[in-house]
Motif scaffolding. Structure first.
Motif, PDB file in Angstrom:
ATOM      1  N   GLN A   3       3.706   5.227  -5.735  1.00 41.06           N
ATOM      2  CA  GLN A   3       3.645   3.827  -6.159  1.00 41.06           C
ATOM      3  C   GLN A   3       3.346   2.914  -4.974  1.00 41.06           C
ATOM      4  O   GLN A   3       2.538   1.986  -5.073  1.00 41.06           O
ATOM      5  CB  GLN A   3       4.960   3.418  -6.819  1.00 41.06           C
ATOM      6  N   ARG A   4       3.987   3.169  -3.845  1.00 44.15           N
ATOM      7  CA  ARG A   4       3.723   2.352  -2.656  1.00 44.15           C
ATOM      8  C   ARG A   4       2.284   2.531  -2.179  1.00 44.15           C
ATOM      9  O   ARG A   4       1.654   1.587  -1.697  1.00 44.15           O
ATOM     10  CB  ARG A   4       4.703   2.705  -1.531  1.00 44.15           C
ATOM     11  N   LEU A   5       1.747   3.751  -2.332  1.00 46.48           N
ATOM     12  CA  LEU A   5       0.354   3.978  -1.949  1.00 46.48           C
ATOM     13  C   LEU A   5      -0.589   3.184  -2.850  1.00 46.48           C
ATOM     14  O   LEU A   5      -1.578   2.611  -2.371  1.00 46.48           O
ATOM     15  CB  LEU A   5       0.014   5.466  -2.024  1.00 46.48           C
ATOM     16  N   GLY A   6      -0.289   3.143  -4.154  1.00 48.14           N
ATOM     17  CA  GLY A   6      -1.107   2.346  -5.060  1.00 48.14           C
ATOM     18  C   GLY A   6      -1.096   0.871  -4.687  1.00 48.14           C
ATOM     19  O   GLY A   6      -2.134   0.194  -4.720  1.00 48.14           O
ATOM     20  N   GLU A   7       0.072   0.366  -4.323  1.00 48.48           N
ATOM     21  CA  GLU A   7       0.178  -1.033  -3.895  1.00 48.48           C
ATOM     22  C   GLU A   7      -0.594  -1.265  -2.596  1.00 48.48           C
ATOM     23  O   GLU A   7      -1.259  -2.303  -2.428  1.00 48.48           O
ATOM     24  CB  GLU A   7       1.654  -1.390  -3.711  1.00 48.48           C
ATOM     25  N   LEU A   8      -0.521  -0.304  -1.679  1.00 49.77           N
ATOM     26  CA  LEU A   8      -1.240  -0.422  -0.412  1.00 49.77           C
ATOM     27  C   LEU A   8      -2.750  -0.386  -0.638  1.00 49.77           C
ATOM     28  O   LEU A   8      -3.504  -1.110   0.016  1.00 49.77           O
ATOM     29  CB  LEU A   8      -0.817   0.704   0.528  1.00 49.77           C
ATOM     30  N   ALA A   9      -3.195   0.429  -1.585  1.00 51.55           N
ATOM     31  CA  ALA A   9      -4.625   0.490  -1.908  1.00 51.55           C
ATOM     32  C   ALA A   9      -5.131  -0.872  -2.378  1.00 51.55           C
ATOM     33  O   ALA A   9      -6.215  -1.314  -1.995  1.00 51.55           O
ATOM     34  CB  ALA A   9      -4.880   1.551  -2.978  1.00 51.55           C
TER      35      ALA A   9
END
Length: 287
Positions: A215-221
């Motif tokens: 989820q944090r990776l999706g937000e970072l993307a």
């Protein structure tokens, strides 16, 4: 040499180089007997050779471990079956499969040809299916076993951050480094799930950490994409009303990761009760 995978048999695809090789070496170092699968192609998917897998087998043997090489192409059903059959014929059982195989096409959507796209899909998607399908039948009969897949989404986000200049933002840089460090820790824990008899909390830890990390990776993307992340790659039309680019897909689908393999709360409950020995939470009256 460690021992938490002692007695286990593990197959690793894409084990000739890079991440796959590191996984195979780590599994062997912890006592597993390893089936090293690698078709031996270049990063672009050309010029196959069995020497790539055989070199890793020799490296494992030199360190005191035990391994066997399978150079078959797992984008075919026969190749995926061969990986599993070799484990069974050589060692008698199969406890885990880690699919790390991948090839690269340095293209964008608008300039990739069908001839370049098809091998990527065959290797990454079908290559996982062929091995997992063959292994799952064996593990179902054994009533035990673990299947682990690897994704490369973080690398895509890092490359985009560099290309767009977002990597110059100290906050983005710190988040990229944190995501990388956490991913390294999770990959190590993925091996622990193969020795779950000795580490009963490992599967729940993997599911709990992965959901939040993804989820944090999706937000970072989306942070890397900036304002462009708010619109689709093509104009809206009745024929294609919901076109999304890869980072938008990552962000939206990562929202469901906390229910992958059981919700976060379920995994916390398993760890609390089965690993830490905490008393069960009281339940309210039915009805």
């Amino acid at each position: 040499m460690g021992n938490f995978l002692a007695g286990k048999v593990v197959a690793v695809t894409g084990a000739g180089r890079g991440i796959g090789r590191a996984v195979a070496l780590a599994a062997a170092a912890e006592g597993a007997r390893v089936v090293v699968n690698d078709h031996g192609v270049s990063v672009e998917g050309a010029s196959p050779t069995s020497e790539v897998a055989e070199a890793v087998v020799k490296e494992i043997g030199a360190a005191g471990g035990e391994a066997v090489a399978v150079a078959d192409d797992i984008s075919t059903m026969a190749g995926g079956q061969r990986v599993v059959d070799e484990a069974l014929s050589r060692y008698g059982h199969l406890d885990g499969v880690l699919c790390v195989t991948g090839i690269l096409r340095e293209r964008m959507l608008f300039n990739m040809t069908e001839e370049e796209w098809d091998p990527v899909l065959a290797t990454h998607l079908k290559g996982t299916f062929t091995v997992f399908r063959a292994a799952s039948a064996v593990m179902r009969a054994q009533r035990s076993g673990t299947l682990i897949g690897f994704a490369r989404e973080l690398g895509d986000v890092v490359r985009a951050a560099v290309a767009t200049g977002a990597a110059s933002d100290p906050v983005v840089r710190d988040r990229l480094v944190a995501q990388w460090a956490e991913l390294r820790a999770m990959r190590w824990n993925a091996l622990r799930t193969l020795g779950a008899a000795a580490d009963p909390g490992a599967p729940s830890v993997a599911k709990l950490l992965w959901g939040r990390w993804h989820q944090r990776l999706g937000e970072l993307a989306m942070q890397v994409r900036g304002a462009a992340g708010a619109v689709g790659p093509t104009d809206w039309s009745p024929e294609a009303p919901y076109e999304l680019d890869p980072f938008q897909h990552l962000f939206l689908f990562s929202r469901a990761d906390t229910v992958y393999g059981g919700s976060d709360q379920i995994q916390r409950t398993i760890i609390a009760e089965r690993v830490l020995g905490l008393p069960k939470e009281p339940r309210g009256p039915k009805g």
